[in-house]
Design an enzyme around this catalytic site. Structure first.
Site, PDB file in Angstrom:
ATOM      1  CB  CYS A   2      -0.936   0.104   1.187  1.00  0.00           C
ATOM      2  SG  CYS A   2      -2.084  -1.248   1.307  1.00  0.00           S
ATOM      3  NE  ARG A  27       4.881   1.627   0.143  1.00  0.00           N
ATOM      4  CZ  ARG A  27       5.917   1.456   0.960  1.00  0.00           C
ATOM      5  NH1 ARG A  27       7.114   1.779   0.542  1.00  0.00           N
ATOM      6  NH2 ARG A  27       5.760   0.993   2.167  1.00  0.00           N
ATOM      7  CD1 TRP A  75      -0.310  -6.177  -3.013  1.00  0.00           C
ATOM      8  CD2 TRP A  75      -0.497  -6.714  -0.856  1.00  0.00           C
ATOM      9  NE1 TRP A  75       0.124  -7.467  -2.862  1.00  0.00           N
ATOM     10  CE2 TRP A  75       0.015  -7.826  -1.560  1.00  0.00           C
ATOM     11  CE3 TRP A  75      -0.710  -6.831   0.523  1.00  0.00           C
ATOM     12  CZ2 TRP A  75       0.325  -9.031  -0.932  1.00  0.00           C
ATOM     13  CZ3 TRP A  75      -0.405  -8.028   1.144  1.00  0.00           C
ATOM     14  CH2 TRP A  75       0.120  -9.120   0.422  1.00  0.00           C
ATOM     15  CG  ASN A 101       1.107   0.681   4.403  1.00  0.00           C
ATOM     16  OD1 ASN A 101       0.740  -0.489   4.343  1.00  0.00           O
ATOM     17  ND2 ASN A 101       2.314   1.078   4.061  1.00  0.00           N
ATOM     18  N   GLY A 102      -0.845  -0.940   6.729  1.00  0.00           N
ATOM     19  CA  GLY A 102      -0.566  -1.765   7.914  1.00  0.00           C
ATOM     20  C   GLY A 102      -1.787  -2.602   8.244  1.00  0.00           C
ATOM     21  CD  GLU A 477      16.688 -14.252  -5.967  1.00  0.00           C
ATOM     22  OE1 GLU A 477      15.931 -14.747  -5.120  1.00  0.00           O
ATOM     23  OE2 GLU A 477      16.486 -13.136  -6.472  1.00  0.00           O
ATOM     24  CE  LYS A 481      14.165 -12.983  -8.207  1.00  0.00           C
ATOM     25  NZ  LYS A 481      14.053 -11.828  -7.360  1.00  0.00           N
ATOM     26  CD  GLU A 484       9.970 -12.699  -7.373  1.00  0.00           C
ATOM     27  OE1 GLU A 484       9.325 -12.342  -6.387  1.00  0.00           O
ATOM     28  OE2 GLU A 484      11.201 -12.553  -7.460  1.00  0.00           O
ATOM     29  CG  HIS A 500      18.844 -38.411  -1.407  1.00  0.00           C
ATOM     30  ND1 HIS A 500      19.354 -39.565  -0.857  1.00  0.00           N
ATOM     31  CD2 HIS A 500      19.916 -37.656  -1.748  1.00  0.00           C
ATOM     32  CE1 HIS A 500      20.680 -39.504  -0.837  1.00  0.00           C
ATOM     33  NE2 HIS A 500      21.038 -38.345  -1.381  1.00  0.00           N
ATOM     34  CE  LYS A 602      11.506  -3.335  -4.737  1.00  0.00           C
ATOM     35  NZ  LYS A 602      12.140  -4.485  -5.393  1.00  0.00           N
TER      36      LYS A 602
HETATM   37  C1  F6R Z   1      11.451 -11.126  -4.602  1.00  0.00           C
HETATM   38  C2  F6R Z   1      11.200 -10.072  -3.648  1.00  0.00           C
HETATM   39  C3  F6R Z   1      10.745 -10.449  -2.270  1.00  0.00           C
HETATM   40  C4  F6R Z   1      11.564  -9.653  -1.248  1.00  0.00           C
HETATM   41  C5  F6R Z   1      11.087  -9.925   0.181  1.00  0.00           C
HETATM   42  C6  F6R Z   1      11.927  -9.165   1.187  1.00  0.00           C
HETATM   43  O1  F6R Z   1      11.913 -10.615  -5.826  1.00  0.00           O
HETATM   44  O2  F6R Z   1      11.363  -8.930  -3.953  1.00  0.00           O
HETATM   45  O3  F6R Z   1      10.858 -11.818  -2.041  1.00  0.00           O
HETATM   46  O4  F6R Z   1      12.903 -10.023  -1.391  1.00  0.00           O
HETATM   47  O5  F6R Z   1       9.756  -9.539   0.311  1.00  0.00           O
HETATM   48  O6  F6R Z   1      11.893  -7.799   0.945  1.00  0.00           O
HETATM   49  P1  F6R Z   1      13.009  -6.811   1.480  1.00  0.00           P
HETATM   50  O7  F6R Z   1      14.265  -7.143   0.776  1.00  0.00           O
HETATM   51  O8  F6R Z   1      12.497  -5.441   1.129  1.00  0.00           O
HETATM   52  O9  F6R Z   1      13.091  -7.039   2.953  1.00  0.00           O
END
Ligand code: F6R
Length: 607
Positions: A2, A27, A75, A101-102, A477, A481, A484, A500, A602
């Site tokens: 948000c 956000r 969001w 927000n929250g 990782e 990618k 997501e 296994h 984000k």
């Molecule tokens: C994946 C992604 C999320 C963040 C996670 C932690 O591409 O962006 O998995 O890595 O929400 O966020 P931060 O780094 O802001 O603590």
């Protein structure tokens, strides 16, 4: 999670206000709205489902007129995505408008008692209790500030709130408890935002609110007060070093691609971080009874990468825990050090773990990208990674930079522990410094083939991503990618784990990506190739990411990405970057919303 924007000015603000939430869309982007006062005795609210430009077109947000207003891009957490649930929310009489927000964790009981008192609710949100509480306490006190503080006192949970009221049309009230909120101090206006992007085009002077503070903002002044005592607190003004241009796409079709291409610079910046800062954390880790690495989502995988780096170079094993599970696993005392990774510095799960650990006396070191974020200000040792704004919801350059920084700390620890010499460390650093040029080469020369492969295999529904040693977190990782951004299932796994159980799935219809280390990592290389042989023996498909070493048995691969040879300390970064591009191009082939994938935000500031 948000975005809040608020502006109070001597001029019409609607365009700036809408621009503010447009810049915060990463956000949250399922619905948005604006509350604006034109000084004529009412607060106009327009809101709807959709991204900012869609809602602006439908509702004419930027055509509204007024000099004080608040806006929100949502969001959804409590209540579906609907026009009624979209912020801003109003009190019964329409005399208070709020955005939030929250999460207000006690909203159900508050709502019940407000309803009993006759308040009518229009939404399913937790937020809507706030304007009704304000209405209730204003009826009692006839004082907006007292009503605001009394309303805040009722709230449990986390919040950043901005509010306008018909009774004081020359003010915006805002408050923070754990969710981020900052003020922007401008020339003809003052601003409120969830982060700098809400107002960076208009001012770089900002004041960061701390938990338990609220602010009363007019067009020419602001006062920050303590919620408990209602007394002013001295605040520093922070000059933002990022500029608005850095937050723009600059000719790239997507922020994700732009940020992938910014990785050479992110690495240069990470290598430029003052070595004293690196040493400080390495020393704290060396002295600690126990050091934990933590992060969540991508930063958990970054932490895992760091775990291998600490074992390889520092010769110390540090447990790595996903922040959301930290409280269930970690044992903390005053000799504990946490090394926390976070792009935003506002992630609830990570902050929650840190608060818990600090209460038990632990020390916290943080590697964070966002200047002035909660994590960077609460940590005992904080490294600002200087990667520049990362706007795409999917993390790329921030993660790579953190991996480099952790590698530097691990090598420094190796020196402190007498496991590697200063000379060896310098030599390893020299190899990392070769990365920016080589990455540029990979971006220029491998993008075409990665795009072709992504088009060719975009219909594949499941991928297995395999790596051994430090290539295991690279696989994790890389798989994230793919999930997501392309919404394609990809599972990261240690290549040695395959036999296994999971190997039972391998048949000619099964697709795997294998991250092959450079040949000079002999044991790791041979073991990885062994796992690939196991797949090929069952006629599974393998896309190999390997290095331009001589005599790699290319026949084992159905498709391959061949990367320039690099020293083992730098090689994994190239593979990750190639995998980021593969995920990006797959998402393009599948016509995904690359910068704002569905259901993501984000900065996840809720539990
Ligand atoms: C994946 C992604 C999320 C963040 C996670 C932690 O591409 O962006 O998995 O890595 O929400 O966020 P931060 O780094 O802001 O603590």
């Amino acid at each position: 999670m948000c975005g809040i924007s608020g502006i109070i000015s001597t001029k019409n603000i609607s365009k700036r206000l809408v621009n503010g939430i447009r810049n915060l869309e990463y956000r949250g982007y399922d619905s948005c709205g604006v509350a604006l006062s034109n000084g004529k005795g009412n607060i106009a609210v327009k809101k709807n489902i959709g991204v900012v430009d869609e809602v602006d077109k439908m509702e004419g947000l930027s055509m509204m007129r007024g000099k004080v207003g608040i806006a929100h891009t949502r969001w959804a957490t409590h209540g579906t995505v609907s026009q009624d649930n979209t912020h801003p929310h109003l009190s019964c009489k329409g005399d208070f408008a709020c955005v939030h927000n929250g999460i207000i964790s006690n909203y159900r009981s508050l709502k019940e008692s407000l309803q009993k008192e006759g308040h009518k609710f229009l939404s399913e949100t937790d937020t809507e209790v706030i304007p009704h509480l304000l209405e209730k306490y204003y009826a009692k006190t006839k004082d907006v500030e007292k009503a605001f503080v009394e309303a805040l006192e009722q709230l449990d949970g986390t919040y950043a709130i901005a509010m306008i009221s018909l009774y004081e049309l020359d003010k915006i009230y805002c408050a923070k408890f754990e969710s981020p909120l900052i003020l922007g101090i401008g020339e003809d206006a003052n601003y409120i935002g969830s982060d700098f992007n809400a107002f960076i085009e208009y001012t770089k002077n900002s004041v960061i609110l701390d938990s338990g503070e609220y602010a009363i903002v007019t067009s020419g002044s602001y006062t920050v007060k303590d919620m408990l005592r209602m007394e002013p607190v001295e605040k520093e003004t922070l000059k933002i070093s990022w500029d608005a241009e850095m937050s723009k796409k600059g000719g790239y079709p997507h922020y994700m691609l732009k940020e992938i291409y910014e990785q050479p610079q992110a690495i240069v910046n990470a290598m430029g971080i003052d070595s004293h800062k690196i040493r400080e954390i390495a020393e704290a880790a060396s002295k600690s009874g126990q050091t934990y690495l933590l992060g969540v989502g991508t930063t958990f995988y970054v932490a895992k990468y760091g775990q291998y780096a600490f074992s390889n170079f520092g010769k110390r094993f540090f447990p790595c825990i996903s922040s959301d599970e930290f409280l269930n696993l970690a044992e903390i005392d005053e000799n504990t050090l946490l090394i926390a990774l976070s792009q935003s510095g506002e992630t609830y799960d990570t902050l929650n773990a840190i608060r818990f650990a600090k209460k038990e006396g632990a020390k916290v070191a943080a590697v964070v990208n966002v200047i002035g974020s909660t994590l960077s200000r609460t940590a005992d040792y904080s490294i600002l990674q200087g990667s520049g704004p990362e706007i795409c919801v999917i993390s790329t350059k921030a993660a790579i930079s953190q991996m480099v920084i952790l590698t530097r700390i691990a090598m420094e620890l190796g020196v402190i522990q007498g496991k590697i010499s200063e000379l060896e460390k310098n030599e390893l650093e020299r190899h990392i410094l070769e990365l920016p040029d080589t990455i540029q080469k990979v971006l220029n020369e491998n993008s075409g083939i990665l795009n072709t492969l992504a088009l060719r295999y975009s219909k594949i529904k499941n991928w297995l991503y395999l790596g051994r040693g430090i290539y295991y977190p690279v696989a994790l990782e890389s798989a994230l990618k793919m999930k997501e951004v392309a919404y394609v299932h990809a599972e990261g796994m240690p290549a040695g784990f395959l036999k296994h159980g999971t190997i039972a799935m391998i048949d000619p219809e099964h697709y795997a990506v294998a991250f092959v280390p450079p040949k000079e990592c002999e044991e790791l290389y041979n073991l990885t190739m062994g796992s690939i042989e196991e797949i090929k023996a069952r006629k599974g498909f393998v896309l190999g990411f390997y290095f331009n070493d001589t005599d790699v048995n290319g026949d084992l691969f159905d498709e391959k990405i061949v990367l320039p040879s690099m020293h083992p300390v730098a090689a994994p970064f190239l593979q990750l970057i190639a995998a980021q591009l593969f995920a990006y191009f797959t998402a393009i082939a599948l016509k995904r919303n690359v910068d704002k994938p569905r259901s993501l935000a984000k900065s996840v500031t809720v539990a």
